[in-house]
Design an enzyme around this catalytic site. Structure first.
Site, PDB file in Angstrom:
ATOM      1  CG  ASP A  94     -38.974-107.190 -28.652  1.00 15.67           C
ATOM      2  OD1 ASP A  94     -39.283-107.460 -27.486  1.00 15.67           O
ATOM      3  OD2 ASP A  94     -39.010-106.024 -29.099  1.00 15.67           O
TER       4      ASP A  94
ATOM      5  CD  GLU B 159     -38.927-102.978 -24.146  1.00 16.97           C
ATOM      6  OE1 GLU B 159     -38.871-102.006 -23.390  1.00 16.97           O
ATOM      7  OE2 GLU B 159     -37.987-103.283 -24.917  1.00 16.97           O
TER       8      GLU B 159
HETATM    9 ZN   LIG Z   1     -35.246-104.410 -22.802  1.00 12.48          ZN
END
Ligand SMILES: [Zn+2]
Length: 408
Positions: free
Chosen positions: A97, A162
């Site tokens: 992401d 994340e």
């Molecule tokens: Zn990162």
């Protein structure tokens, strides 16, 4: 030719593939639903298809359900290379992401079309975290192409989510997937310095607390008719600040080397000057060295609140907004030593273990007792406009990963 030389040659010859893979990945913006996106699905497909076409035969996708995205899932990918000795696995974990580009006018080029200039690739995500994604892919593919077997299994883990909490990424995998063994090594190529000398091995525990002091509102000319919550809250904030004297140990791997206890946000109380406030709300941000027990700090905080209640006749409650305790990876752990050697071999610099203020995904793994180091050689342009990745660093990081996996 020696094994390592063959692998390095393979990585040096992969520049065209590095640029084309970076370009394909950047063109599929993997924004989380919190950031108005559809997650990592399209980007994960591009990556798995590329891996299938490029020697990888052991690819596994773990879809984590998320009703907020059209596909209904947030994919996490594992691409594995067999090793000679499977007593432990060397994991390299990077995330799929990205964060939004932010103010578009600050970008010199379209953030989702990679531009190459002066040995750098520009675009949203090229550094954070595609430098890690692509470097690990090129390192692993060099083993597959040359037929050289790493000492231990090498597993690339590409996680979702994340940037917005990891509930659909590493936190889920730790809880549900039984993928990891206590002897495994984890390299997270998602943080570092321009010279590649920072090995992040530890984090301070984070404690964010909201303090609410309740007294009795009254006219400022007749203070004895009320209870001044602001005055009591001010006494409390000073007492809390003095926690630094109780928890005064230092650890030189951290900068600053001590625990910090900082008052931060202060909410507004009464709008006028001639009213004694009956309510007082403030927040503290505390970063505590991992050698201290956070529960003990909380007990001391409650005792300070009790003392202020008794002195002023107020009621004090506190809410924990965030509490993340952190177990460090020892500065002399085998992974740290091997990584130092690999970095020295490739970049000719001596990397040093450091601790940071807290808040990375490394803590999730370390808290499971897993040796984890966050490292890469980057200029730290993550989340900025005109984010870039230096091609020399990308190839160099791939070589460091290969040396680590070969463990010569
Ligand atoms: Zn990162």
């Amino acid at each position: 030719m020696k094994d390592l030389d063959r692998i390095f040659k393979e990585i040096d010859n992969s520049t065209e593939d590095i640029i084309s893979l970076q370009t394909m990945l950047t063109a599929e913006p993997a924004l989380s639903p919190e950031n108005g996106g559809q997650g990592e699905y399209a980007k994960a497909r591009v990556l798995t298809q590329w891996l299938e076409k490029n020697e990888f035969t052991d690819i596994r996708v773990i879809d984590v359900p998320d009703k907020r995205v059209e596909t209904g899932v947030r994919p996490n990918i594992i691409a594995a290379v067999e090793g000679q000795d499977s007593s432990r696995t060397c994991w390299i974990m990077s995330h799929l992401d990205i964060v939004p580009p932010g103010e578009k006018s600050l970008w010199k080029n379209d953030p989702y079309s990679v531009v190459e200039k002066d040995g750098k690739l520009f675009g949203r995500g090229v550094e954070d975290n595609q430098q890690g994604v692509v470097a690990s892919v090129m390192a692993a593919r060099a083993f597959l192409k040359t037929g050289i077997t790493p000492k231990h299994p090498l597993k690339l883990l590409f996680v979702a989510d994340e940037e917005t909490g990891s509930d659909f990424g590493i936190k889920y995998l730790i809880k549900e997937s039984r993928l990891f063994d206590k002897d495994d090594w984890f390299l997270i190529p998602d943080g570092g310095r321009s010279d590649g000398t920072m090995l992040e091995v530890a984090e301070k525990s984070i404690l964010w607390i909201k303090f609410h002091t309740q007294g009795v509102q009254c006219h400022a000319s007749m203070p004895e008719q009320g209870v001044n919550a602001f005055l009591a809250g001010s006494d409390l904030v000073l007492r809390l600040s003095s926690l630094k004297e109780t928890y005064d140990g230092d650890d030189p791997i951290f900068d600053p080397p001590v625990s910090t206890f900082m008052p931060t946000r202060k909410d507004a109380n009464v709008p006028n000057i001639n009213t004694i406030p009956g309510d007082d709300v403030f927040f503290m941000d505390m970063r505590i060295l991992p050698s201290y027990d956070v529960e003990r700090v909380l007990k001391d905080i409650r005792r300070m609140c009790d003392a202020v209640e008794n002195r002023y006749g107020v009621t004090i409650s506190f809410d924990i907004i965030q509490k993340v305790e952190s177990v460090p990876t020892p500065a002399d752990a085998p992974l740290v030593i091997s990584l130092q050697k690999a970095i020295d071999h490739v970049y000719r610099v001596s990397a040093r273990p450091v601790g940071i203020g807290g808040g990375t995904v490394g803590a999730f793994l370390r808290n499971e007792g897993l040796e984890t180091v966050v490292w890469s050689r980057i200029d730290e342009t993550a989340h900025m406009p005109n984010e870039y990745s230096i091609l020399d660093n990308l190839r160099g990081d791939a070589k460091v990963m290969a040396v680590l996996a070969l463990d010569p």
